[in-house]
Each structure stands twice: as structure tokens, then as C-alpha cells.
Design an enzyme around this catalytic site. Structure first.
Site, PDB file in Angstrom:
ATOM      1  N   THR A 110     -12.868  33.749 -64.436  1.00  0.00           N
ATOM      2  CA  THR A 110     -12.856  35.102 -64.995  1.00  0.00           C
ATOM      3  C   THR A 110     -11.411  35.609 -65.052  1.00  0.00           C
ATOM      4  O   THR A 110     -10.554  35.142 -64.299  1.00  0.00           O
ATOM      5  CB  THR A 110     -13.744  36.049 -64.178  1.00  0.00           C
ATOM      6  OG1 THR A 110     -13.318  36.040 -62.817  1.00  0.00           O
ATOM      7  CG2 THR A 110     -15.205  35.612 -64.252  1.00  0.00           C
ATOM      8  N   THR A 112      -9.236  38.362 -64.341  1.00  0.00           N
ATOM      9  CA  THR A 112      -8.388  38.852 -63.252  1.00  0.00           C
ATOM     10  C   THR A 112      -8.267  37.823 -62.139  1.00  0.00           C
ATOM     11  O   THR A 112      -7.195  37.640 -61.557  1.00  0.00           O
ATOM     12  CB  THR A 112      -8.953  40.174 -62.689  1.00  0.00           C
ATOM     13  OG1 THR A 112      -8.995  41.141 -63.741  1.00  0.00           O
ATOM     14  CG2 THR A 112      -8.081  40.713 -61.558  1.00  0.00           C
ATOM     15  N   CYS A 113      -9.347  37.122 -61.850  1.00  0.00           N
ATOM     16  CA  CYS A 113      -9.328  36.111 -60.791  1.00  0.00           C
ATOM     17  C   CYS A 113      -8.381  34.969 -61.133  1.00  0.00           C
ATOM     18  O   CYS A 113      -7.655  34.460 -60.266  1.00  0.00           O
ATOM     19  CB  CYS A 113     -10.735  35.570 -60.572  1.00  0.00           C
ATOM     20  SG  CYS A 113     -11.967  36.852 -60.254  1.00  0.00           S
ATOM     21  N   SER A 114      -8.374  34.554 -62.398  1.00  0.00           N
ATOM     22  CA  SER A 114      -7.556  33.421 -62.821  1.00  0.00           C
ATOM     23  C   SER A 114      -6.101  33.788 -63.089  1.00  0.00           C
ATOM     24  O   SER A 114      -5.207  32.962 -62.887  1.00  0.00           O
ATOM     25  CB  SER A 114      -8.136  32.810 -64.110  1.00  0.00           C
ATOM     26  OG  SER A 114      -9.421  32.274 -63.876  1.00  0.00           O
TER      27      SER A 114
END
Length: 226
Positions: A110, A112-114
Site C-alpha cells: 500500500t 504510505t507503507c511502501s
């Protein structure tokens, strides 16, 4: 691989007994709590920008973990980079006699996570270890195969362990699950975003986000707390 561009804002939290409550005005996800129990690159997700920006009000986070508590034990899985075998590790094994930073993301691949959360901890892993941290681990409610593919897609080394909580064992024990099943991305029940520091399994720092917001759970915030 996307470069880390992290914001370090002050945490606003209030703990009462065994309950921990934290609210944030800026959300990446909104959720509703439920007891029942995707991962495409950001560039490949139609409307990903709209999805990340769709912030509506949500109820404050209420978790069953607080500073001073012993972490609940749970079993997490991962692919060992040394031999490629699927293995498991318990939270007790991860944290016993160690200073461990554990941070959770709503989902592998996803945006923001990546692009921010995981890369930020990779970038700051050496600084965290210089401050006495023995273990840095990223936890997500994805299976171990997805976590392995995510690590490979970002070209990461082994500075940060990527651990699967695919059965929500730890997420539910901490009381940080969020229900995204009403969203169009098919994420289902996931973990709220957080970062914590445990010393010999006891929580010393807990930065828990509202939903999928990314304001206080960054590597920079953890470094400031050490």
C-alpha cells in the site's frame, strides 16, 4: 524504490489504566471495529491518491496495550533469508532480553507503507541500533509470501525483519485491529499503524495511530523517544 520522506510530529495521547487512547485529525484510512476477520504497487492502484486522501472522522483508537504492559505472546511467520525456508517466531523470542522496535502497517504494497513507513525504518535502522535497539521488525496482516514479495520488490536487505501476522493473532491481542471491509480495496480486517519499543518484552514507548494515519509512528519519532 521510493525514498523515505517522513514527517515527525508530536504525539498526543492519554492512557487510563489498561486502556490507551490516541486521536489524530489526519487519516489515511477510516475504519469500524468488528470481531470477525492487495497488494498492488501504488502506481498500479486506480484511484490510489484519492484512497489515501479520503479522510473522514473515525472513533478514537482504544487498544488493550499500554506503556508498562508486557507484550502478549503470539506467533509470527517469515521466510528466513539465510535458507529461504518458511519459519515462525514468537513475540517472546523476538523481545526476551532485548530492546526491540516493532512497527505495524495496514498492508504490504500500500502507498504510505511502501513509500514512507517501512523505508523510513530501513533508513534509520543503524541509528536505532546505535541507541541500543537489538531488533527492528515490521508486522503486517499479510501472509508470509506477500511479505517476502514486498521485501523483494523494494530491494531491501535484512536491517528490518518483515513478519506476517496473517491470522491477526498479535493484532487482536493488542486490540489494534481495524475493519476496512467496507472499502473498495478488499483489505478486510487489518492492523492500525503503530510503532512501539519493548525492553525485555515490556512496552516502554507506544506510538499508536488513528486508523491508517501516519503522524507519530515514524522512525524519527522513535529515535527521539530513545
Amino acid at each position: 524504490m521510493a525514498t523515505a520522506s517522513l514527517s515527525a510530529l508530536s504525539s498526543a495521547a492519554a492512557a487510563a489504566g489498561k486502556r490507551f487512547v490516541l486521536s489524530s485529525p489526519s487519516l489515511s484510512f477510516t475504519s469500524r471495529r468488528r470481531s470477525t476477520p492487495p497488494h498492488l504497487r501504488a502506481a498500479a492502484i486506480p484511484g490510489a491518491r484519492r484512497f489515501a486522501a479520503s479522510a473522514a472522522s473515525a472513533s478514537p483508537v482504544v487498544a488493550t496495550i499500554a506503556v508498562g504492559d508486557k507484550l502478549p505472546d503470539a506467533t509470527l511467520s517469515y521466510f528466513d533469508p539465510s535458507d529461504g525456508e518458511l519459519k515462525t517466531v514468537t513475540v517472546g523470542e523476538l523481545t526476551a532480553g532485548k530492546k526491540a522496535v516493532l512497527f505495524a502497517v495496514p498492508g504490504a504494497f500500500t502507498p504510505t507503507c511502501s513509500q514512507k513507513h517501512l523505508p523510513g525504518f530501513v533508513e534509520k535502522a543503524a541509528e536505532l541500533r546505535a541507541k541500543g535497539v537489538d531488533t527492528v521488525a515490521c508486522i503486517s496482516v499479510n501472509d508470509a509470501f506477500v511479505m517476502k514479495a514486498w521485501k523483494e520488490s523494494l530491494g531491501l536487505g535484512d536491517d528490518v525483519q518483515l513478519l506476517s501476522d496473517g491470522n491477526l493473532e498479535l493484532t487482536r491481542a493488542l486490540g489494534v485491529e481495524m475493519d476496512l471491509s467496507d472499502k473498495p480495496m478488499g483489505l478486510g480486517v487489518r492492523s492500525r499503524r503503530y510503532a512501539l519499543l519493548a525492553d525485555d518484552g515490556v512496552v516502554k514507548v507506544l506510538n499508536l495511530e488513528e486508523g491508517g494515519a501516519f503522524t507519530t509512528s515514524s522512525a524519527e519519532e522513535m529515535l527521539q523517544a530513545l
